[in-house]
Design a protein around this motif. Structure first.
Motif, PDB file in Angstrom:
ATOM      1  N   ALA A   1      -7.691   3.282   0.622  1.00  0.00           N
ATOM      2  CA  ALA A   1      -7.781   4.729   0.451  1.00  0.00           C
ATOM      3  C   ALA A   1      -8.664   5.116  -0.725  1.00  0.00           C
ATOM      4  CB  ALA A   1      -6.379   5.325   0.270  1.00  0.00           C
TER       5      ALA A   1
ATOM      6  N   GLY B   1      -1.815   4.475   1.012  1.00  0.00           N
ATOM      7  CA  GLY B   1      -3.139   4.144   0.515  1.00  0.00           C
ATOM      8  C   GLY B   1      -3.161   3.014  -0.498  1.00  0.00           C
TER       9      GLY B   1
ATOM     10  N   SER C   1      -2.306   8.098  -2.578  1.00  0.00           N
ATOM     11  CA  SER C   1      -1.194   7.692  -1.727  1.00  0.00           C
ATOM     12  C   SER C   1       0.041   8.471  -2.142  1.00  0.00           C
ATOM     13  CB  SER C   1      -0.930   6.187  -1.831  1.00  0.00           C
ATOM     14  OG  SER C   1      -0.016   5.764  -0.838  1.00  0.00           O
TER      15      SER C   1
ATOM     16  N   THR D   1      -5.472   9.151   1.581  1.00  0.00           N
ATOM     17  CA  THR D   1      -4.886   8.589   2.798  1.00  0.00           C
ATOM     18  C   THR D   1      -5.485   9.216   4.047  1.00  0.00           C
ATOM     19  OG1 THR D   1      -3.017  10.130   2.543  1.00  0.00           O
ATOM     20  CG2 THR D   1      -2.694   7.866   1.782  1.00  0.00           C
TER      21      THR D   1
END
Length: 473
Positions: free
Chosen positions: A278, A254, A266, A296
């Motif tokens: 993300a 992400g 992430s 994510t």
């Protein structure tokens, strides 16, 4: 957008409670139906359409003719932005609707959020707001793309969605665990024509149940692109877990709004393939609602959508080549070359469709067919074409035995030869006994080690959740 941290579930021993949606959402607060003006502002929030080359890629492909399976909590096909997008569905949990279109599990809205980012069509403005939008309509964005300029437009707005609803995150009322649900969903997706499978879910273990092996092998053998979420630090995932760690799966990390690695939305791992937005995402909720969210879980359908665009433009291209296009055209970031934060780099949809990319002999992210014989001791057969060549064992050279020569029996004066004979005999017996003891110890040690490995295979510890914040519309 600031994230609101969700409550962390307590540790559970059951594998059925151990896997969670890759970006488990916080409990939703007050929600309001999105009015037309608000829906239009939703489109304005989709910064990734321009920043990551998606609008430019639509000149070449919009995902026509490609089926993408969303293995998630279920997808609400009645959402205005998903009208006509969902063409098939099932429930593998035993607790959802047979068509997989009712949200279930810990975060029932999750699948609809994912599907709108992947293949949302948007919708036309309501009649009572058209007069307020004359200025905007003089230069409308996305005119001719999808169903209209309001609402969420997905990366592949002409792709078709297959939904497989799973019960994840909390105990399944029907008692069907993830060991059964995930492989059943993957197989169903393949059998129903999915060319891409989106899995916005993760675990905190790099290993996975052995029951998953055959299903992911089945997807690989049928040339399906599988895309999975890396997980979120905000949800307790520091290092990516299965299914992201399964060989051949394209794992998505992400990024924040500025295109840098996200600190919360992430995770990191050597299996990261590509990074995508993300944070500050917006998606559709069941019942025609919208929400801002992060994780994510949202980055993954953006990459799955690009895979659908590629498969639509190049219908004869193999899954390995599709994955290679995405990672080869990604913009390198962080440490030069592949790294555990950005993978091969940042998603570039336009380049993935249009760049000259040399073909590869195999999936650059690995093969489950080659992994199984090595790590499962051949218990699941791999395709013959993927089987490693076995070399013939060469027998060690053994000297030819000699024929003993008869000697006269010893006399009373021959005490020393007798002592030597008995001494050498005792020495040989001692060596043989010592060898037998060492062999027995080695066998006991091997059995003990094997038991530990078998006991650890497929164990998935509990998962933490991610973050999501609702927006009043």
């Amino acid at each position: 957008m600031r994230h609101r941290e969700s409550e962390r579930p307590s540790r559970r021993s059951s594998a059925a409670k151990a896997i969670s949606l890759g970006s488990a959402l916080a409990v939703l607060a007050t929600l309001m139906l999105a009015g037309p003006a608000q829906a239009d502002s939703t489109r304005d929030k989709q910064y990734w359409l321009d920043s990551y080359g998606i609008r430019a890629a639509w000149d070449e492909s919009q995902g026509e003719g490609v089926k993408v399976a969303v293995i998630d909590s279920g997808v609400d096909s009645t959402h205005p932005d998903l009208k006509g997008a969902v063409v098939g569905g099932t429930d593998v949990s035993g607790s959802g609707d047979p068509d997989g279109q009712r949200g279930i599990g810990q975060t029932p809205e999750h699948g609809t959020l994912v599907a709108t980012l992947l293949a949302g069509r948007g919708h036309a403005p309501d009649e009572d707001t058209k007069d307020d939008k004359k200025d905007k309509e003089s230069k409308p964005k996305d005119k001719g793309i999808g169903a209209g300029t309001d609402g969420v437009i997905g990366v592949a707005p002409k792709a078709q969605i297959l939904t497989a609803s799973t019960w994840l995150g909390t105990p399944n009322p029907s008692g069907v665990g993830v060991d059964e649900q995930i492989p059943a969903a993957v197989r169903w997706a393949v059998d129903n024509g999915a060319q891409v499978i989106n899995m916005s879910l993760t675990s905190s273990s790099t290993s996975w149940p052995e029951s998953w092996d055959a299903a992911f092998l089945y997807a690989e053998q049928h040339d399906v692109v599988v895309v999975a979420a890396a997980g979120n630090r905000a949800g307790g995932t520091e290092q990516s877990g299965a299914p992201a760690t399964i060989p051949g799966v394209l794992t998505v990390a992400g990024l924040n709004r500025d295109g840098q690695a996200s600190q919360e939305a992430s995770a990191q791992s050597i299996v990261i393939g590509v990074a995508a937005p993300a944070e500050n995402l917006v998606g559709g909720l069941p019942g025609g609602l919208y929400a801002d969210w992060s994780g994510t879980s949202g980055a993954t359908p953006l990459v799955s959508g690009v895979a659908a665009l590629i498969r639509s433009k190049y219908p004869d291209m193999s899954a390995a080549q599709v994955i290679n296009r995405i990672i080869s055209t990604a913009k390198d970031s962080g440490v030069p070359g592949h790294d555990p934060i950005y993978g091969y780099g940042i998603l570039n949809a336009e380049a993935a469709l249009n760049a000259e990319v040399p073909e590869v002999a195999a999936n650059p992210l690995g093969s489950i067919a080659q992994w199984i014989p090595v790590h499962r001791r051949g218990e699941v057969a791999a395709p013959e074409s993927q089987s490693p060549v076995q070399s013939k064992a060469v027998a060690p050279e053994i000297p030819e035995p000699t024929t003993p020569v008869a000697v006269p029996p010893p006399t009373e004066d021959s005490v020393l030869p007798a002592i030597l004979v008995f001494s050498f005999g005792a020495l040989i017996a001692g060596v043989l006994a010592l060898g037998a003891v060492q062999t027995a110890r080695a066998r006991r040690s091997a059995r003990g080690k094997q038991a530990v490995e078998d006991a650890d295979t497929g164990f998935i510890p509990p998962i933490r959740g991610g973050n999501q914040k609702p927006v009043k519309r």
